[in-house]
Write an enzyme that holds these catalytic residues in place. Sequence first.
Site, PDB file in Angstrom:
ATOM      1  CD  GLN A 251      -2.810  -1.130  -0.094  1.00  0.00           C
ATOM      2  OE1 GLN A 251      -3.549  -0.184  -0.349  1.00  0.00           O
ATOM      3  NE2 GLN A 251      -2.702  -2.187  -0.902  1.00  0.00           N
ATOM      4  CG  HIS A 254      -1.847   3.022  -3.419  1.00  0.00           C
ATOM      5  ND1 HIS A 254      -2.703   3.109  -4.487  1.00  0.00           N
ATOM      6  CD2 HIS A 254      -2.087   1.806  -2.860  1.00  0.00           C
ATOM      7  CE1 HIS A 254      -3.430   2.002  -4.574  1.00  0.00           C
ATOM      8  NE2 HIS A 254      -3.074   1.194  -3.589  1.00  0.00           N
ATOM      9  CD  GLU A 319      -8.021   3.794   1.456  1.00  0.00           C
ATOM     10  OE1 GLU A 319      -8.582   3.752   0.363  1.00  0.00           O
ATOM     11  OE2 GLU A 319      -6.843   4.184   1.606  1.00  0.00           O
ATOM     12  CG  HIS A 320      -6.960  -0.327   2.733  1.00  0.00           C
ATOM     13  ND1 HIS A 320      -6.257   0.725   2.168  1.00  0.00           N
ATOM     14  CD2 HIS A 320      -7.894  -0.702   1.827  1.00  0.00           C
ATOM     15  CE1 HIS A 320      -6.754   0.974   0.970  1.00  0.00           C
ATOM     16  NE2 HIS A 320      -7.744   0.127   0.735  1.00  0.00           N
ATOM     17  CG  ASP A 353      -6.228  -1.932  -3.174  1.00  0.00           C
ATOM     18  OD1 ASP A 353      -7.172  -1.357  -2.600  1.00  0.00           O
ATOM     19  OD2 ASP A 353      -5.028  -1.743  -2.884  1.00  0.00           O
ATOM     20  CG  HIS A 413     -45.263  24.602   9.780  1.00  0.00           C
ATOM     21  ND1 HIS A 413     -44.742  25.751   9.234  1.00  0.00           N
ATOM     22  CD2 HIS A 413     -44.455  23.584   9.368  1.00  0.00           C
ATOM     23  CE1 HIS A 413     -43.654  25.454   8.535  1.00  0.00           C
ATOM     24  NE2 HIS A 413     -43.468  24.136   8.597  1.00  0.00           N
TER      25      HIS A 413
END
Length: 439
Positions: A251, A254, A319-320, A353, A413
């Site tokens: 990862q 990335h 995230e992961h 992924d 109302h």
Amino acid sequence: MTFALKRAEQTSAATTTSLPDVQEKVAAIIADIRARGDEAVREHSARFDKWEPEAFRLSRAQISEIMARVPEQVIADIEFVQEQVRGFAEKQLESMREIEVETLPGVHLGHKHIPVAAAGAYVPGGRYPLLASAHMTILTAKAAGVPRVIACTPPIRGEVPDATVAAMHLAGADEIYLLGGVQAVVSMALGTETIEPVDMLAGPGNAFVAEAKRQLYGEIGIDLFAGPTEVLVVADDSADPFVVAVDLLSQAEHGPDSPAVLITTSESLGREVIEHIDALLPEMPTRDNAEPAWRDHGEVRVVADLDEAYRLADTYASEHVQILTEQPREALEKMRNYGALFLGEGTCVSYGDKVIGTNHVLPTRGAARYTGGLWVGKYLKTVTYQEVTDPAASAHLGEVCGRAARVELFEGHARSGDVRAAKHGTADLPWAPNALARP
């Protein structure tokens, strides 16, 4: 008890606020395309991608030619992965029941799920074309029932990214445009003379693409605000340190700002992981991203036990999150803040992924504290309806509405309630002209 074997050298960007120069450049492009449409899109495409074909939209004939160039094994692999993504998305959709209940005699309340009318998908290109994003955005929208899904991907060094276009086509895109960057996002969001606008945008991208989505949010819907890819591994002494090291680097590649964090109950495992990473990095083909990511944003934290590990992991809201422990499913009960969980050595974040079927568009920068990732539900509007068929129920609700609204000083109302309390019951209308006092 917790201590660090390795600390991050830099603080990862923990805010959704973009750098001022990015904000200004994106705002200028949005304004330009808003004012000049296709002419501006063409100029920006030529400037940033050196790409200005006669038409950005690929014709059916062009798509057929592209498909014919893609190797059979690549097509077979795309079809396999899309079958996994489609199957899981369809099961998610099946879980979303439409309901109607009678809460009081004659009072019917319900909700139903309506797909957005049109969605746009951005599939990144550049140095690392993310064709898997086509599965995650286009196919998921189609599984949700979105009638019109358009997709954009940039050319790569002036060439058509054949495999990416194949993935977009097989995922079910109704329109495919060879167009990248901010100009693609803005064109889909606002529309031009040749591109009809969409209601929602999804898909990852660089800082400029993310900023364009941020600035356009409100005019259109978006999947989520995206930041650098994140991975966090929770490991005990049963984990294989070599596997942990490989998974962290998978990862980190990335981008140079991607955090890679290990939380472990074993100091010796933590030290072995660092040694493996130091040995793997020099020969890693994606070292130019992975090395600074690990150097500047990598962490190894040692804790007393797994309960402490899970508590600490939740503070990251990564995230992961990968669980490499003897009993990985414990994390399902003990953790709450994550984009996606990957349980046990038999799985890995890379499966998510690329191939396994869950969606890889996930929350970053702590957003997992309050949202999940992209799924069929993101493309659906859950709308409510109500019907009162019993006059007595309407009269009763009218009386309560009148009192409740006047507490808030909303006389209009209150009068809507009064009218029904009078028409369907015995209430008076002291505020109405005499001729209308009894409907």
